[in-house]
Design a protein around this motif. Sequence first.
Motif, PDB file in Angstrom:
ATOM      1  N   SER A  85       5.780   2.714 -14.129  1.00  0.00           N
ATOM      2  CA  SER A  85       4.523   3.367 -14.500  1.00  0.00           C
ATOM      3  C   SER A  85       3.620   2.394 -15.245  1.00  0.00           C
ATOM      4  O   SER A  85       2.411   2.312 -14.977  1.00  0.00           O
ATOM      5  CB  SER A  85       4.815   4.598 -15.367  1.00  0.00           C
ATOM      6  N   ALA A  86       4.189   1.623 -16.171  1.00  0.00           N
ATOM      7  CA  ALA A  86       3.410   0.657 -16.941  1.00  0.00           C
ATOM      8  C   ALA A  86       2.928  -0.496 -16.063  1.00  0.00           C
ATOM      9  O   ALA A  86       1.786  -0.954 -16.172  1.00  0.00           O
ATOM     10  CB  ALA A  86       4.244   0.126 -18.106  1.00  0.00           C
ATOM     11  N   ILE A  87       3.796  -0.969 -15.185  1.00  0.00           N
ATOM     12  CA  ILE A  87       3.427  -2.088 -14.308  1.00  0.00           C
ATOM     13  C   ILE A  87       2.244  -1.724 -13.418  1.00  0.00           C
ATOM     14  O   ILE A  87       1.294  -2.499 -13.265  1.00  0.00           O
ATOM     15  CB  ILE A  87       4.635  -2.506 -13.441  1.00  0.00           C
ATOM     16  N   PHE A  88       2.274  -0.503 -12.845  1.00  0.00           N
ATOM     17  CA  PHE A  88       1.223  -0.115 -11.901  1.00  0.00           C
ATOM     18  C   PHE A  88      -0.048   0.376 -12.586  1.00  0.00           C
ATOM     19  O   PHE A  88      -1.006   0.751 -11.905  1.00  0.00           O
ATOM     20  CB  PHE A  88       1.761   0.926 -10.917  1.00  0.00           C
ATOM     21  N   LYS A  89      -0.062   0.345 -13.921  1.00  0.00           N
ATOM     22  CA  LYS A  89      -1.307   0.615 -14.646  1.00  0.00           C
ATOM     23  C   LYS A  89      -2.044  -0.669 -14.986  1.00  0.00           C
ATOM     24  O   LYS A  89      -3.166  -0.636 -15.513  1.00  0.00           O
ATOM     25  CB  LYS A  89      -0.998   1.397 -15.930  1.00  0.00           C
ATOM     26  N   SER A  90      -1.407  -1.800 -14.695  1.00  0.00           N
ATOM     27  CA  SER A  90      -2.025  -3.100 -14.954  1.00  0.00           C
ATOM     28  C   SER A  90      -3.314  -3.240 -14.143  1.00  0.00           C
ATOM     29  O   SER A  90      -3.353  -2.914 -12.946  1.00  0.00           O
ATOM     30  CB  SER A  90      -1.057  -4.222 -14.574  1.00  0.00           C
ATOM     31  N   LYS A  91      -4.352  -3.741 -14.791  1.00  0.00           N
ATOM     32  CA  LYS A  91      -5.654  -3.898 -14.133  1.00  0.00           C
ATOM     33  C   LYS A  91      -5.548  -4.806 -12.913  1.00  0.00           C
ATOM     34  O   LYS A  91      -6.126  -4.517 -11.849  1.00  0.00           O
ATOM     35  CB  LYS A  91      -6.663  -4.471 -15.127  1.00  0.00           C
ATOM     36  N   THR A  92      -4.790  -5.890 -13.044  1.00  0.00           N
ATOM     37  CA  THR A  92      -4.639  -6.844 -11.938  1.00  0.00           C
ATOM     38  C   THR A  92      -3.968  -6.188 -10.735  1.00  0.00           C
ATOM     39  O   THR A  92      -4.394  -6.372  -9.588  1.00  0.00           O
ATOM     40  CB  THR A  92      -3.806  -8.054 -12.392  1.00  0.00           C
ATOM     41  N   ILE A 108      -3.764  -2.891 -10.070  1.00  0.00           N
ATOM     42  CA  ILE A 108      -4.657  -1.848  -9.538  1.00  0.00           C
ATOM     43  C   ILE A 108      -5.729  -2.473  -8.641  1.00  0.00           C
ATOM     44  O   ILE A 108      -6.012  -1.977  -7.538  1.00  0.00           O
ATOM     45  CB  ILE A 108      -5.336  -1.064 -10.697  1.00  0.00           C
ATOM     46  N   GLU A 109      -6.319  -3.562  -9.082  1.00  0.00           N
ATOM     47  CA  GLU A 109      -7.379  -4.219  -8.299  1.00  0.00           C
ATOM     48  C   GLU A 109      -6.830  -4.751  -6.975  1.00  0.00           C
ATOM     49  O   GLU A 109      -7.480  -4.635  -5.924  1.00  0.00           O
ATOM     50  CB  GLU A 109      -7.997  -5.351  -9.109  1.00  0.00           C
ATOM     51  N   LEU A 110      -5.628  -5.328  -7.008  1.00  0.00           N
ATOM     52  CA  LEU A 110      -5.026  -5.862  -5.786  1.00  0.00           C
ATOM     53  C   LEU A 110      -4.750  -4.747  -4.780  1.00  0.00           C
ATOM     54  O   LEU A 110      -5.121  -4.855  -3.599  1.00  0.00           O
ATOM     55  CB  LEU A 110      -3.712  -6.575  -6.125  1.00  0.00           C
ATOM     56  N   LEU A 111      -4.123  -3.673  -5.232  1.00  0.00           N
ATOM     57  CA  LEU A 111      -3.770  -2.589  -4.321  1.00  0.00           C
ATOM     58  C   LEU A 111      -5.003  -1.844  -3.809  1.00  0.00           C
ATOM     59  O   LEU A 111      -5.041  -1.396  -2.664  1.00  0.00           O
ATOM     60  CB  LEU A 111      -2.807  -1.619  -5.002  1.00  0.00           C
ATOM     61  N   SER A 112      -6.005  -1.723  -4.664  1.00  0.00           N
ATOM     62  CA  SER A 112      -7.256  -1.081  -4.251  1.00  0.00           C
ATOM     63  C   SER A 112      -7.943  -1.901  -3.155  1.00  0.00           C
ATOM     64  O   SER A 112      -8.396  -1.364  -2.139  1.00  0.00           O
ATOM     65  CB  SER A 112      -8.191  -0.922  -5.449  1.00  0.00           C
ATOM     66  N   LYS A 113      -7.983  -3.217  -3.355  1.00  0.00           N
ATOM     67  CA  LYS A 113      -8.589  -4.111  -2.362  1.00  0.00           C
ATOM     68  C   LYS A 113      -7.822  -4.031  -1.035  1.00  0.00           C
ATOM     69  O   LYS A 113      -8.435  -3.914   0.045  1.00  0.00           O
ATOM     70  CB  LYS A 113      -8.565  -5.545  -2.889  1.00  0.00           C
ATOM     71  N   HIS A 171      -0.725  -1.249   0.532  1.00  0.00           N
ATOM     72  CA  HIS A 171       0.024  -2.431   0.964  1.00  0.00           C
ATOM     73  C   HIS A 171       0.003  -3.525  -0.091  1.00  0.00           C
ATOM     74  O   HIS A 171      -0.864  -3.542  -0.977  1.00  0.00           O
ATOM     75  CB  HIS A 171      -0.514  -2.934   2.292  1.00  0.00           C
ATOM     76  N   PHE A 172       0.958  -4.465   0.050  1.00  0.00           N
ATOM     77  CA  PHE A 172       1.107  -5.532  -0.936  1.00  0.00           C
ATOM     78  C   PHE A 172       0.732  -6.902  -0.378  1.00  0.00           C
ATOM     79  O   PHE A 172       0.928  -7.904  -1.027  1.00  0.00           O
ATOM     80  CB  PHE A 172       2.545  -5.543  -1.456  1.00  0.00           C
ATOM     81  N   SER A 173       0.176  -6.889   0.825  1.00  0.00           N
ATOM     82  CA  SER A 173      -0.354  -8.114   1.398  1.00  0.00           C
ATOM     83  C   SER A 173      -1.629  -7.755   2.147  1.00  0.00           C
ATOM     84  O   SER A 173      -1.682  -6.728   2.817  1.00  0.00           O
ATOM     85  CB  SER A 173       0.647  -8.753   2.360  1.00  0.00           C
ATOM     86  N   SER A 174      -2.627  -8.589   1.994  1.00  0.00           N
ATOM     87  CA  SER A 174      -3.917  -8.277   2.652  1.00  0.00           C
ATOM     88  C   SER A 174      -3.919  -8.751   4.093  1.00  0.00           C
ATOM     89  O   SER A 174      -3.077  -9.537   4.497  1.00  0.00           O
ATOM     90  CB  SER A 174      -5.042  -8.955   1.894  1.00  0.00           C
TER      91      SER A 174
END
Length: 313
Positions: A238-245, A247-252, A310-313
């Motif tokens: 939960s804490a890891i996936f609240k990280s701004k970095t 969140i931005e990666l997964l959103s992109k 996804h975890f790779s673009s």
Amino acid sequence: MPKVKRERQGAAQRKGQSSTQQAVRQSITFNKDFGQHILRNPMVVQSIVDKAAIKSSDVVMEIGPGTGNLTAKLLEKAKKVIAFEIDPRMVAELRKRFMGTPYMSKLEIIVGDCIKSEFPDFDVCVANMPYQISSPFVFKLLLHRKFRCAVLMFQKEFAERLYAKPGDKLYCRLSANTQLMARVAHVLKVGKNNFKPPPKVDSSVVRIEPMNPMPKINFVEWDGLTRILFTRKNKTLSAIFKSKTVIELLSKNYQIYCSLNEIMVADDFDIKAKIDEILTECAFNETRARTMSIDQFLKLLERFNANKIHFSS
């Protein structure tokens, strides 16, 4: 000349040749840049060969044969040995050692860096691994896949990371990535005094058997997930996936995936809420990466991908 005398002379000649070979090997200055530590204990050499269970029809790939102590035992068992050696001095020593013997026709030496070279076809891999290439070699070997087993010697802590279990202190991304693709077992401890020159730490031998069949997953996706989770393996998911970095990666990645697949993104879509929903659904909110099994990582990856994250673009 009496038969006994001839036999004694022959034995003395063979002993002299052996002593000469040993003197040549002792005169070599080992290159620390190549991680050269020659295994000199014949009992350890024999144990490694025994653990490999080599068949007479097997082709064996050896990495860093050095002066050939392990190579000689492999040649006794295998149909053929293909040895990667980066040091031209060691190549010359190998050729000199086996020249004129029945083993020379069974030995193929590839001069160069095994990490930068294409692997040949082989059944078994046996090696005393230089520390500098341990990690990249393991993953190149596992992705090669077309082999029965590998018996490899590593520095003790690196070996322990390969077979560490969830919850162990040394359990890490290397552990999870390796155990996704292979079964890993510790087979032998080797003290530093068994080498010349002695390394600074002890070593361990592990046996690696690739999974058959291999898991049907996208390894780039898997690697992206484990990279994020093990960067902070003691934090809750939960804490890891609240990280701004993060969140931005997964959103992109979500936006790119939807665009490429012509999927409309709702105006009120909230990536944070979706991630929380997935973690809750899997009951992983308070879970930490250091305690997660391979099956749990696979379950989490499947749920993210099913929700177009996804975890790779």
